[in-house]
Design a protein around this motif. Structure first.
Motif, mmCIF file in Angstrom:
data_model
loop_
_atom_site.group_PDB
_atom_site.id
_atom_site.type_symbol
_atom_site.label_atom_id
_atom_site.label_comp_id
_atom_site.label_asym_id
_atom_site.label_seq_id
_atom_site.Cartn_x
_atom_site.Cartn_y
_atom_site.Cartn_z
ATOM 1 N N LEU A 1 0.647 9.001 -6.251
ATOM 2 C CA LEU A 1 0.864 10.442 -6.055
ATOM 3 C C LEU A 1 1.854 10.985 -7.071
ATOM 4 O O LEU A 1 1.697 12.104 -7.579
ATOM 5 C CB LEU A 1 1.351 10.704 -4.621
ATOM 6 C CG LEU A 1 0.357 10.390 -3.501
ATOM 7 C CD1 LEU A 1 0.986 10.634 -2.137
ATOM 8 C CD2 LEU A 1 -0.910 11.220 -3.661
ATOM 9 N N HIS B 1 0.835 -1.205 0.000
ATOM 10 C CA HIS B 1 0.000 0.000 0.000
ATOM 11 C C HIS B 1 0.869 1.254 0.000
ATOM 12 O O HIS B 1 0.586 2.227 -0.708
ATOM 13 C CB HIS B 1 -0.918 0.000 1.219
ATOM 14 C CG HIS B 1 -1.766 1.239 1.327
ATOM 15 N ND1 HIS B 1 -1.329 2.383 1.968
ATOM 16 C CD2 HIS B 1 -2.994 1.524 0.850
ATOM 17 C CE1 HIS B 1 -2.261 3.310 1.882
ATOM 18 N NE2 HIS B 1 -3.283 2.809 1.215
ATOM 19 N N SER B 2 1.936 1.240 0.791
ATOM 20 C CA SER B 2 2.835 2.399 0.851
ATOM 21 C C SER B 2 3.487 2.649 -0.498
ATOM 22 O O SER B 2 3.601 3.798 -0.951
ATOM 23 C CB SER B 2 3.914 2.178 1.916
ATOM 24 O OG SER B 2 3.328 2.029 3.193
ATOM 25 N N ASN C 1 2.261 1.663 -3.483
ATOM 26 C CA ASN C 1 1.214 2.125 -4.395
ATOM 27 C C ASN C 1 0.904 3.600 -4.186
ATOM 28 O O ASN C 1 0.694 4.355 -5.140
ATOM 29 C CB ASN C 1 -0.070 1.306 -4.182
ATOM 30 C CG ASN C 1 0.025 -0.087 -4.781
ATOM 31 O OD1 ASN C 1 0.898 -0.350 -5.606
ATOM 32 N ND2 ASN C 1 -0.839 -0.979 -4.358
ATOM 33 N N GLU C 2 0.848 4.014 -2.925
ATOM 34 C CA GLU C 2 0.534 5.406 -2.617
ATOM 35 C C GLU C 2 1.579 6.343 -3.215
ATOM 36 O O GLU C 2 1.243 7.356 -3.839
ATOM 37 C CB GLU C 2 0.454 5.597 -1.109
ATOM 38 C CG GLU C 2 0.033 7.003 -0.695
ATOM 39 C CD GLU C 2 -0.170 7.112 0.801
ATOM 40 O OE1 GLU C 2 -0.883 8.033 1.228
ATOM 41 O OE2 GLU C 2 0.385 6.285 1.549
ATOM 42 N N LYS C 3 2.855 6.000 -3.061
ATOM 43 C CA LYS C 3 3.924 6.840 -3.604
ATOM 44 C C LYS C 3 3.850 6.915 -5.125
ATOM 45 O O LYS C 3 3.987 7.982 -5.718
ATOM 46 C CB LYS C 3 5.282 6.285 -3.174
ATOM 47 C CG LYS C 3 5.584 6.460 -1.699
ATOM 48 C CD LYS C 3 6.927 5.837 -1.326
ATOM 49 C CE LYS C 3 7.195 5.958 0.175
ATOM 50 N NZ LYS C 3 8.462 5.301 0.570
ATOM 51 N N SER D 1 -5.600 2.107 -6.040
ATOM 52 C CA SER D 1 -6.211 3.281 -5.410
ATOM 53 C C SER D 1 -5.640 3.469 -4.018
ATOM 54 O O SER D 1 -5.188 2.521 -3.380
ATOM 55 C CB SER D 1 -7.726 3.124 -5.335
ATOM 56 O OG SER D 1 -8.085 2.050 -4.499
ATOM 57 N N VAL D 2 -5.634 4.711 -3.566
ATOM 58 C CA VAL D 2 -5.179 5.036 -2.209
ATOM 59 C C VAL D 2 -6.101 6.078 -1.615
ATOM 60 O O VAL D 2 -6.738 6.834 -2.315
ATOM 61 C CB VAL D 2 -3.734 5.597 -2.195
ATOM 62 C CG1 VAL D 2 -2.745 4.504 -2.581
ATOM 63 C CG2 VAL D 2 -3.577 6.802 -3.107
ATOM 64 N N THR E 1 -11.046 8.634 -2.529
ATOM 65 C CA THR E 1 -9.713 8.112 -2.847
ATOM 66 C C THR E 1 -9.288 8.447 -4.276
ATOM 67 O O THR E 1 -10.117 8.701 -5.149
ATOM 68 C CB THR E 1 -9.695 6.584 -2.664
ATOM 69 O OG1 THR E 1 -10.766 6.010 -3.440
ATOM 70 C CG2 THR E 1 -9.875 6.221 -1.207
ATOM 71 N N GLN E 2 -7.964 8.431 -4.475
ATOM 72 C CA GLN E 2 -7.406 8.609 -5.814
ATOM 73 C C GLN E 2 -7.129 7.237 -6.422
ATOM 74 O O GLN E 2 -6.831 6.284 -5.708
ATOM 75 C CB GLN E 2 -6.080 9.385 -5.733
ATOM 76 C CG GLN E 2 -6.242 10.822 -5.246
ATOM 77 C CD GLN E 2 -4.893 11.451 -4.950
ATOM 78 O OE1 GLN E 2 -4.324 11.198 -3.895
ATOM 79 N NE2 GLN E 2 -4.383 12.253 -5.855
ATOM 80 N N TYR E 3 -7.241 7.155 -7.734
ATOM 81 C CA TYR E 3 -6.957 5.876 -8.379
ATOM 82 C C TYR E 3 -6.204 6.069 -9.703
ATOM 83 O O TYR E 3 -6.246 7.145 -10.314
ATOM 84 C CB TYR E 3 -8.242 5.076 -8.636
ATOM 85 C CG TYR E 3 -9.189 5.699 -9.646
ATOM 86 C CD1 TYR E 3 -8.984 5.552 -11.023
ATOM 87 C CD2 TYR E 3 -10.302 6.414 -9.230
ATOM 88 C CE1 TYR E 3 -9.860 6.106 -11.943
ATOM 89 C CE2 TYR E 3 -11.184 6.982 -10.134
ATOM 90 C CZ TYR E 3 -10.959 6.818 -11.496
ATOM 91 O OH TYR E 3 -11.814 7.384 -12.405
#
Length: 224
Positions: free
Chosen positions: A71, A63-64, A66-68, A223-224, A199-201
């Motif tokens: 963004l 998840h970390s 994917n988030e980076k 998505s995050v 959330t963003q995807y």
């Protein structure tokens, strides 16, 4: 091969002692089944806990990552978005898609959106119901249709508000009914909608060729 039919004994043919013994055996069987089920439940809970323990850290780390990446993709799209606004004007749309001319690669970035209402939608619902009441007077089929639409307008039991997809369903019926009150009711409900970005995807696809020369479409969605 033994094809003999099992002997069936009626309960009334048993002696009191035999019936008592049968009852004891039945109770013991039920007790054994309950103990087995209880043991299976404990085993299930233990296995589930072990499953979570084995996988939770890897998924958290993923998840970390994917988030980076997401963004970073959003930030990288900013220059493209700026030119898009110059060409087509500003827009409040929630997603943007960029696809190569040959269709081999595509990326869509966007925001998941929840829909709620500001509390003024009941006025629109009432206008639609007033029109449906006139339909119910015509014939049996119209009465059934009116009942169906009234169910559609029923609020969500948890939120107390209309279901978000109801507006789209009502708009599809607009031309069919062609009634000013019906249209006005839909417009009131539309204006009562509140769209909230959550959330963003990032979604899309990429056609790749493997070592065997086979072309394969790889789809992705994060998505995050």
């Amino acid at each position: 091969m033994n094809t003999e039919t099992p002997t069936v004994v009626a309960l009334g043919d048993l002696t009191p002692e035999q019936r008592k013994q049968l009852l004891i055996e039945a109770k013991e069987s039920i007790k054994a089944d309950k103990e087995k089920k209880k043991g299976n439940y404990v085993a299930f809970k233990e296995l589930a806990a072990e499953f979570v323990g084995r996988n939770i850290n890897a998924l958290t780390d993923l998840h970390s990552v994917n988030e980076k990446v997401i963004l970073s993709v959003f930030e990288d799209f900013n220059p493209t978005l700026a030119i898009r606004k110059e060409l087509y004007g500003d827009s409040d749309q929630n997603s943007y898609t960029s696809t190569l001319a040959d269709g081999s690669q595509s990326i869509t970035i966007g925001y998941n959106v929840t829909i709620s209402f500001d509390g003024t939608e009941p006025a629109g619902i009432n206008k639609i119901k007033e029109y449906l009441a006139t339909l119910a007077l015509d014939n049996a089929n119209a009465k059934k249709l009116s009942s169906s639409l009234n169910l559609l307008l029923k609020p969500n039991g948890k939120t107390g508000m209309l279901k978000p997809n109801v507006v789209l369903q009502l708009k599809e019926l607009r031309a069919e009914y062609n009634d000013e009150g019906f249209d006005e009711g839909i417009e009131i409900i539309e204006k009562a909608q509140i769209f909230t970005r959550t959330t963003q995807y990032v979604r899309g696809w990429n056609y790749v060729t493997n070592e065997a020369g086979q072309r394969k479409k790889i789809s992705f969605s994060f998505s995050v």
